[in-house]
Design a protein around this motif. Structure first.
Motif, PDB file in Angstrom:
ATOM      1  N   GLY A 125      -2.084   5.606  -5.751  1.00 12.04           N
ATOM      2  CA  GLY A 125      -1.105   5.732  -4.411  1.00 12.04           C
ATOM      3  C   GLY A 125      -1.715   4.527  -3.374  1.00 12.04           C
ATOM      4  O   GLY A 125      -1.916   3.294  -3.939  1.00 12.04           O
ATOM      5  N   GLY A 126      -1.556   4.758  -2.076  1.00 15.54           N
ATOM      6  CA  GLY A 126      -1.500   3.874  -1.132  1.00 15.54           C
ATOM      7  C   GLY A 126      -2.427   2.834  -0.974  1.00 15.54           C
ATOM      8  O   GLY A 126      -2.338   1.754  -1.028  1.00 15.54           O
ATOM      9  N   ILE A 129      -2.058   0.299  -4.046  1.00 16.56           N
ATOM     10  CA  ILE A 129      -0.966  -0.547  -3.651  1.00 16.56           C
ATOM     11  C   ILE A 129      -1.227  -1.528  -2.593  1.00 16.56           C
ATOM     12  O   ILE A 129      -0.976  -2.701  -2.804  1.00 16.56           O
ATOM     13  CB  ILE A 129       0.526   0.259  -3.334  1.00 16.56           C
ATOM     14  CG1 ILE A 129       0.714   1.321  -4.136  1.00 16.56           C
ATOM     15  CG2 ILE A 129       1.465  -0.734  -2.827  1.00 16.56           C
ATOM     16  CD1 ILE A 129       1.413   0.977  -5.323  1.00 16.56           C
ATOM     17  N   TRP A 425       8.085  -6.234  -3.030  1.00 16.95           N
ATOM     18  CA  TRP A 425       8.936  -5.210  -2.413  1.00 16.95           C
ATOM     19  C   TRP A 425      10.489  -5.257  -2.100  1.00 16.95           C
ATOM     20  O   TRP A 425      11.154  -4.315  -1.700  1.00 16.95           O
ATOM     21  CB  TRP A 425       8.006  -4.488  -1.398  1.00 16.95           C
ATOM     22  CG  TRP A 425       6.905  -3.978  -2.000  1.00 16.95           C
ATOM     23  CD1 TRP A 425       5.547  -4.368  -1.742  1.00 16.95           C
ATOM     24  CD2 TRP A 425       6.613  -2.767  -3.099  1.00 16.95           C
ATOM     25  NE1 TRP A 425       4.667  -3.847  -2.197  1.00 16.95           N
ATOM     26  CE2 TRP A 425       5.133  -2.869  -3.146  1.00 16.95           C
ATOM     27  CE3 TRP A 425       7.126  -2.154  -3.772  1.00 16.95           C
ATOM     28  CZ2 TRP A 425       4.513  -2.011  -3.958  1.00 16.95           C
ATOM     29  CZ3 TRP A 425       6.968  -1.097  -4.583  1.00 16.95           C
ATOM     30  CH2 TRP A 425       5.352  -1.286  -4.848  1.00 16.95           C
ATOM     31  N   ARG A 512       5.563  10.428  -1.078  1.00 18.09           N
ATOM     32  CA  ARG A 512       4.154  10.304  -0.707  1.00 18.09           C
ATOM     33  C   ARG A 512       3.530  11.187  -1.401  1.00 18.09           C
ATOM     34  O   ARG A 512       3.985  12.116  -2.026  1.00 18.09           O
ATOM     35  CB  ARG A 512       4.040  10.333   0.693  1.00 18.09           C
ATOM     36  CG  ARG A 512       4.822  11.324   1.489  1.00 18.09           C
ATOM     37  CD  ARG A 512       4.697  11.227   2.797  1.00 18.09           C
ATOM     38  NE  ARG A 512       4.987  10.075   3.374  1.00 18.09           N
ATOM     39  CZ  ARG A 512       6.245   9.413   3.424  1.00 18.09           C
ATOM     40  NH1 ARG A 512       7.175  10.220   3.314  1.00 18.09           N
ATOM     41  NH2 ARG A 512       6.375   8.214   3.820  1.00 18.09           N
ATOM     42  N   LYS A 518       0.576  15.372   4.945  1.00 21.75           N
ATOM     43  CA  LYS A 518       1.840  14.553   4.822  1.00 21.75           C
ATOM     44  C   LYS A 518       3.027  15.592   5.064  1.00 21.75           C
ATOM     45  O   LYS A 518       4.090  14.907   5.149  1.00 21.75           O
ATOM     46  CB  LYS A 518       1.908  13.753   3.637  1.00 21.75           C
ATOM     47  CG  LYS A 518       0.666  12.633   3.648  1.00 21.75           C
ATOM     48  CD  LYS A 518       0.967  11.665   2.546  1.00 21.75           C
ATOM     49  CE  LYS A 518      -0.194  10.786   2.431  1.00 21.75           C
ATOM     50  NZ  LYS A 518       0.389   9.287   2.905  1.00 21.75           N
ATOM     51  N   TYR A 582       6.251   9.563  -9.315  1.00 23.59           N
ATOM     52  CA  TYR A 582       6.296   8.429  -8.325  1.00 23.59           C
ATOM     53  C   TYR A 582       5.119   7.224  -8.606  1.00 23.59           C
ATOM     54  O   TYR A 582       3.905   7.568  -8.627  1.00 23.59           O
ATOM     55  CB  TYR A 582       5.888   8.959  -7.067  1.00 23.59           C
ATOM     56  CG  TYR A 582       6.017   8.070  -5.678  1.00 23.59           C
ATOM     57  CD1 TYR A 582       7.002   6.940  -5.638  1.00 23.59           C
ATOM     58  CD2 TYR A 582       5.028   8.237  -4.889  1.00 23.59           C
ATOM     59  CE1 TYR A 582       6.907   6.212  -4.590  1.00 23.59           C
ATOM     60  CE2 TYR A 582       5.010   7.337  -3.566  1.00 23.59           C
ATOM     61  CZ  TYR A 582       6.088   6.360  -3.576  1.00 23.59           C
ATOM     62  OH  TYR A 582       5.872   5.306  -2.568  1.00 23.59           O
ATOM     63  N   ASP A 583       5.769   6.310  -8.827  1.00 30.52           N
ATOM     64  CA  ASP A 583       5.000   4.972  -9.266  1.00 30.52           C
ATOM     65  C   ASP A 583       5.542   3.711  -8.825  1.00 30.52           C
ATOM     66  O   ASP A 583       6.816   3.864  -8.042  1.00 30.52           O
ATOM     67  CB  ASP A 583       4.500   4.747 -10.504  1.00 30.52           C
ATOM     68  CG  ASP A 583       5.645   4.762 -11.632  1.00 30.52           C
ATOM     69  OD1 ASP A 583       7.028   4.725 -11.123  1.00 30.52           O
ATOM     70  OD2 ASP A 583       5.485   4.676 -12.762  1.00 30.52           O
ATOM     71  N   ILE A 584       4.918   2.640  -9.183  1.00 33.46           N
ATOM     72  CA  ILE A 584       5.549   1.285  -8.662  1.00 33.46           C
ATOM     73  C   ILE A 584       7.101   1.294  -9.123  1.00 33.46           C
ATOM     74  O   ILE A 584       7.870   0.749  -8.562  1.00 33.46           O
ATOM     75  CB  ILE A 584       4.693   0.221  -9.105  1.00 33.46           C
ATOM     76  CG1 ILE A 584       3.350   0.210  -8.248  1.00 33.46           C
ATOM     77  CG2 ILE A 584       5.453  -1.106  -8.755  1.00 33.46           C
ATOM     78  CD1 ILE A 584       2.461  -0.650  -8.875  1.00 33.46           C
ATOM     79  N   ALA A 587       9.324   3.096  -7.256  1.00 33.77           N
ATOM     80  CA  ALA A 587       9.472   2.725  -5.928  1.00 33.77           C
ATOM     81  C   ALA A 587      10.246   1.621  -5.738  1.00 33.77           C
ATOM     82  O   ALA A 587      11.105   1.282  -4.543  1.00 33.77           O
ATOM     83  CB  ALA A 587       7.996   2.341  -5.484  1.00 33.77           C
ATOM     84  N   TYR A 591      12.890   2.070  -2.225  1.00 31.13           N
ATOM     85  CA  TYR A 591      12.909   1.742  -0.900  1.00 31.13           C
ATOM     86  C   TYR A 591      13.894   0.859  -0.740  1.00 31.13           C
ATOM     87  O   TYR A 591      14.823   1.150   0.640  1.00 31.13           O
ATOM     88  CB  TYR A 591      11.885   0.613  -0.751  1.00 31.13           C
ATOM     89  CG  TYR A 591      10.245   1.284  -0.936  1.00 31.13           C
ATOM     90  CD1 TYR A 591      10.022   2.570  -0.633  1.00 31.13           C
ATOM     91  CD2 TYR A 591       9.422   0.653  -1.790  1.00 31.13           C
ATOM     92  CE1 TYR A 591       8.892   3.044  -0.536  1.00 31.13           C
ATOM     93  CE2 TYR A 591       8.110   1.408  -2.044  1.00 31.13           C
ATOM     94  CZ  TYR A 591       7.890   2.391  -1.429  1.00 31.13           C
ATOM     95  OH  TYR A 591       6.704   3.151  -1.778  1.00 31.13           O
ATOM     96  N   GLY A 609       0.021   4.083   6.423  1.00 25.45           N
ATOM     97  CA  GLY A 609       1.199   4.436   5.788  1.00 25.45           C
ATOM     98  C   GLY A 609       1.914   2.934   5.785  1.00 25.45           C
ATOM     99  O   GLY A 609       1.796   2.269   6.700  1.00 25.45           O
ATOM    100  N   THR A 610       2.506   2.643   4.615  1.00 28.51           N
ATOM    101  CA  THR A 610       3.225   1.202   4.221  1.00 28.51           C
ATOM    102  C   THR A 610       4.373   1.430   3.416  1.00 28.51           C
ATOM    103  O   THR A 610       5.149   0.614   3.497  1.00 28.51           O
ATOM    104  CB  THR A 610       2.206   0.429   3.052  1.00 28.51           C
ATOM    105  OG1 THR A 610       1.919   1.456   1.932  1.00 28.51           O
ATOM    106  CG2 THR A 610       0.922   0.215   3.820  1.00 28.51           C
ATOM    107  N   SER A 611       4.679   2.458   2.993  1.00 28.89           N
ATOM    108  CA  SER A 611       6.032   2.662   2.382  1.00 28.89           C
ATOM    109  C   SER A 611       7.235   2.216   3.452  1.00 28.89           C
ATOM    110  O   SER A 611       8.328   1.975   3.187  1.00 28.89           O
ATOM    111  CB  SER A 611       6.112   4.138   1.747  1.00 28.89           C
ATOM    112  OG  SER A 611       5.930   5.256   2.656  1.00 28.89           O
ATOM    113  N   LYS A 614       8.048  -1.020   3.468  1.00 29.76           N
ATOM    114  CA  LYS A 614       8.847  -1.698   2.417  1.00 29.76           C
ATOM    115  C   LYS A 614      10.234  -1.411   2.711  1.00 29.76           C
ATOM    116  O   LYS A 614      10.847  -2.191   2.280  1.00 29.76           O
ATOM    117  CB  LYS A 614       8.112  -0.919   1.281  1.00 29.76           C
ATOM    118  CG  LYS A 614       6.918  -1.412   1.001  1.00 29.76           C
ATOM    119  CD  LYS A 614       6.281  -0.574  -0.268  1.00 29.76           C
ATOM    120  CE  LYS A 614       4.800  -0.066  -0.324  1.00 29.76           C
ATOM    121  NZ  LYS A 614       4.530   0.951  -1.289  1.00 29.76           N
TER     122      LYS A 614
END
Ligand SMILES: *Cc1c(COP(=O)(O)O)cnc(C)c1O
Length: 860
Positions: A125-126, A129, A425, A512, A518, A582-584, A587, A591, A609-611, A614
């Motif tokens: 995950g985060g 990434i 992204w 997430r 979360k 949920y994976d790249i 994703a 986004y 948090g980065t999603s 993106k």
């Protein structure tokens, strides 16, 4: 018939097509669409059916097609251009070469996971990434990082659902020969290995894979080698599986083995040795112990003493902490560390008691039976940071116990806010909008890109957003169909999926990990209210949800099941979907396809948090609790802040309040704005926010900004300090001796008496206060200390909340180690004012006032 062993036979490419192999084996293709186009041109259908994996593609292309391509002039020209572009990218001077003088020659970046592309699934995950984005941005900027990680035979698990909506995990085997990596080999062609002594068994052996992430090599250690007993082979079986001992072995391999792998890599390739080591989260912390071993006992090392080596290691180490959740801190039973670092252990010759002391929670509230990797991280690194301003602040509070004599504000943990790698992204269509306006996407400086935002006509932006939403809808339907088939549904039951989700409905994304803070299910706190939003006759909303629970976390799995059950309901299933795994790969269309990115953690547990970053780069608007990065960069117009009930201790009550606020925002602000179209069908007010999001957040959320910050604030200064200490280690020995002397003498350091003058009873702004401090320094010299006055506004308890600090100067020395220090302070604010005086250690090689942890305060 099932094969008992599998391996991948690599294709032999005709000479004319050798460049295809070169392109496939450098992961830069994963963020470079023109290179992807070359692979698509090899065989568009195969490219898709091989899930956009170049190595698989080249293995699947029939020989006849290769023969054709080898004769195809147009293709060869294109291939040649792509190869030339890669060569230039790998060799030309970039930001680091042009703008950074005297930066480190190399930086070792250690992380337990790296999420670079879906074809190298070595992340959960985060954290992973982020590490992947760090390497890619470093490559784009020319920063000489070498990544160090592990190669897990199963990576992380794949998620699917049972009929009842319960998470199922599978662990497909990855064949390294089918991955875009190659074995590090010696001059004789033999594979290079490292080994680590383990108690009660033969040494653990690992081979070293190298992935090329643009200009950045990533070394990955793997214990699946002949010569290792079965239980050693399993050390790199999977990410975050197994018990404490398994995890300890993995971390031993990452930290100790990682340093050894770097040495082998330098030896075999001539790559410069790292001057700075970056520990990305506590898991990699054992690297510091191996470096101490190299300096203290290794035969070819300088054989300095432990304290000198510690200073060397500290000066050149950066530690980044990633979680404010106490349960997320990596801790081992102390006895396990005793076992693995005692006699016959991993770092022979390094005293066990010193190792144990480094990870010991020897502070108020600490647990004496554990070894804490974060605590060791701080002690082994002179520079440490959290990953957003708020997280830095929370971390200073959380780890204040390590520097108990200091207020939170002076705890030496800074912050660098995370960022995301735009070329990975941002949807190609979004990039093309800016390129259409003349923006240069190859430039290291992205400013031109943001200047283009206002120039693109609204209708064009809107058309692109619709296309991206549609792509997400189609991808989601495909995933939904597959998921229902896995859950045992018959095709005839699945007609409804053809019209699940709509490319014209306001789309909210939420993906997430299902960690409890979360709050995956906050949105369904009031199911009726949620339904009314989903099914609103004029302004409907649709939700796309994804996330994995840790395999051992039944609580998280229950949350997923609750969401799945709701999304199974025929009344709403066309408007709310849960997409497994949920994976790249998921994703990437997710986004760009969402209009709103939802994030509702329990504040302040989201470190960064980065999603949402993106989503923002793709013109999505954030709807989020003011936590992590959003707390820092929300400006009132670039999205929405979900109000939080911070003071409310009753968690149920708090969830109720925050969920109600979320519903209100969607109903009254988000949806009305989205559906407010002008006569051409364009939501002008919505697009205003999109443009503002891109301009206000775009430049900040980039991983290139993050990596530049790391270089300027941490890597370059660390290299500077390390060089001062390193020439012949006398600098380090002196610093170690000085620290020892200061600590020993500190008991007699005190502020004996303070006088002031210049300000009477009626002080006015602008008045000057003269301060005289009489201090006893015992055996220390005046040069060994700062005597400081701390002054400013005080609260009702006479506490100096955020004092200004200035140094007093030595004016007189007396017998018995006594000295007088003087200085002036200007009163520049009105209201209650106070001051105090303190003594702290002084040495140019310290990076913070709290580094030694000692202070002498004026008596009350
Ligand atoms: C960005 C990303 C994450 C991390 O997102 P957070 O907002 O930090 O939770 C996790 N998984 C994938 C696949 C991602 O792309």
């Amino acid at each position: 018939m099932r094969a008992i062993r599998r391996f991948t036979v690599r294709p032999v490419l005709p000479d004319a097509l050798a460049a295809l192999g070169t392109l496939a084996n450098n992961l830069r293709w994963s963020w470079h669409p023109p290179t992807q186009d070359v692979f698509a041109a090899v065989d568009a259908e195969l490219w898709e059916s091989c899930a956009y994996d170049p190595v698989r593609l080249l293995g699947a292309v029939p020989k006849t097609r290769f023969a054709e391509l080898a004769e195809d002039g147009a293709f060869l020209e294109r291939l040649g251009a792509a190869e030339a572009d890669l060569t230039a990218y790998l060799s030309e001077d970039r930001w680091y070469q042009k703008k950074v003088a005297d930066g480190p020659r190399a930086i070792g970046y250690f992380s337990p996971e790296f999420g670079i592309t879906e074809v190298l699934p070595q992340y959960s995950g985060g954290l992973g990434i982020l590490a992947g984005d760090h390497l890619k941005a470093a490559s784009d900027l020319g920063v000489p990082i070498v990544g160090v990680g592990l190669l897990y035979r199963h990576g992380y698990f794949k998620q699917s659902l049972s009929r009842e909506g319960w998470q199922q995990e599978t662990y497909p085997v990855l064949d390294p020969d089918g991955l875009p990596i190659s074995l590090l080999r010696g001059p004789d062609g033999e594979r290079a290995t490292i080994s680590i002594d383990l108690p009660d068994g033969p040494p653990l052996i690992a081979r070293i894979w190298v992935a090329s992430v643009g200009r950045v090599p990533l070394l990955m250690l793997d214990t699946d080698v002949e010569g290792n007993p079965e239980h050693y082979v399993d050390v790199t079986d999977r990410l975050y599986g197994g018990n404490s001992e398994h995890r300890l072995r993995q971390e031993l391999l990452l930290g100790v083995g990682g340093v050894r792998a770097l040495r082998v890599f330098s030896e075999l390739t001539g790559h410069p040795a790292p001057e700075v080591f970056h520990t990305n989260e506590g898991h990699a912390g054992f690297l510091g112990l191996e470096r101490i071993r190299e300096l203290t006992v290794a035969e070819d090392g300088p054989q300095v003493d432990f304290d000198t080596a510690l200073e060397m290691g500290r000066a050149s180490t950066v530690f980044t902490t990633h979680t404010p959740v106490p349960a997320g801190i990596d801790r081992f039973p102390r006895t396990l560390v005793e076992q693995y670092f005692g006699t016959g252990g991993a770092t022979p010759g390094v005293p066990l008691d010193r190792i144990l002391a480094l990870g010991s929670e020897d502070y108020t509230g600490g647990d004496p039976s554990v070894f804490n990797m974060a605590v060791m991280g701080f002690r082994l690194a002179q520079r440490a940071n959290g990953v957003s301003q708020l997280h830095g602040e929370v971390s200073r509070g959380m780890f204040n116990g390590l520097w108990p004599a200091f207020d939170e504000a002076e705890v030496p943990i800074g912050s660098i806010t995370n960022g995301v790698h735009a070329p990975t992204w941002v949807a190609r269509e979004m990039f093309d909008l800016a390129v259409g306006q003349g923006a240069d996407t190859r430039s290291d400086e992205a400013d031109a890109f943001w200047d283009a935002v206002d120039k693109v006509p609204g209708g064009e932006v809107w058309a692109v957003k619709r296309r991206l939403r549609e792509r997400l809808v189609l991808d989601a339907r495909k995933r939904l169909r597959k998921s229902w088939q896995d859950r045992g549904a018959a095709t005839a039951e699945l007609k409804w999926i053809d019209s699940a989700l709509s490319p014209d409905v306001l789309t909210i994304g939420f993906a997430r990990r299902a960690a409890s803070y979360k709050r995956l299910t906050l949105m369904m706190r009031d199911p009726e209210r949620l339904k009314s939003l989903l099914l609103h006759p004029e302004r409907p909303v649709q939700l796309v949800i994804a996330g994995k629970a840790h395999p051992a976390d039944d609580g998280g799995k229950k949350l997923i099941q609750d969401i799945v059950r709701l999304s199974d309901d025929p009344e709403v299933r066309h408007r709310i979907v849960f997409l497994p795994n949920y994976d790249i790969a998921m994703a990437k269309p997710l986004y760009p396809g969402t209009d709103v990115w939802l994030n509702n953690p329990l504040r302040p547990y989201e470190a960064c948090g980065t999603s949402g970053m993106k989503a923002a780069l793709n013109g999505g608007l954030n709807l989020s609790v003011l936590d992590g990065w959003w707390d820092e960069w929300y400006d009132g117009d670039n999205g929405w802040a979900i109000p939080t009930a911070d003071g409310v201790d009753d968690i149920d009550k708090r969830d109720d309040l925050e969920a109600a606020a979320l519903y209100d925002l969607i109903e009254n602000d988000v949806a009305p704005r989205f559906y407010d179209h002008d006569h051409e069908g364009v939501p002008t007010r919505w697009l205003e926010m999109v443009r503002h999001t891109l301009k206000s957040l775009g430049p900040k959320v980039l991983a290139t900004r993050m990596v530049r910050d790391y270089v300027r604030a941490l890597y370059a200064p660390a290299a500077g300090n390390a060089r001062l200490l390193n020439s012949d280690y006398t600098g380090a020995a002196e610093l170690a001796a000085w620290k020892k002397r200061v600590r020993a003498a500190w008991g007699s350091v005190r502020v004996e008496h303070v006088e002031s003058s210049g300000v009477g009873d009626a002080a006015e702004v602008g008045a000057v206060l003269s301060v005289r401090a009489f201090v006893c320094l015992g055996d220390l010299a005046p040069d060994d200390v700062h005597v400081q006055v701390l002054y400013g506004r005080i609260d009702g308890n006479d506490e100096l909340a955020e004092p200004s600090i200035s140094d007093l100067g030595l004016t007189e020395s007396y017998d018995g180690g006594r000295h007088r220090f003087d200085g002036d302070v200007t009163l520049d604010t009105s209201g209650p004012f106070g001051y105090t005086v303190r003594v702290i250690p002084r040495n140019d090689l310290l990076t913070s006032t709290a580094e030694l942890g000692v202070v002498a305060l004026a008596p009350a």
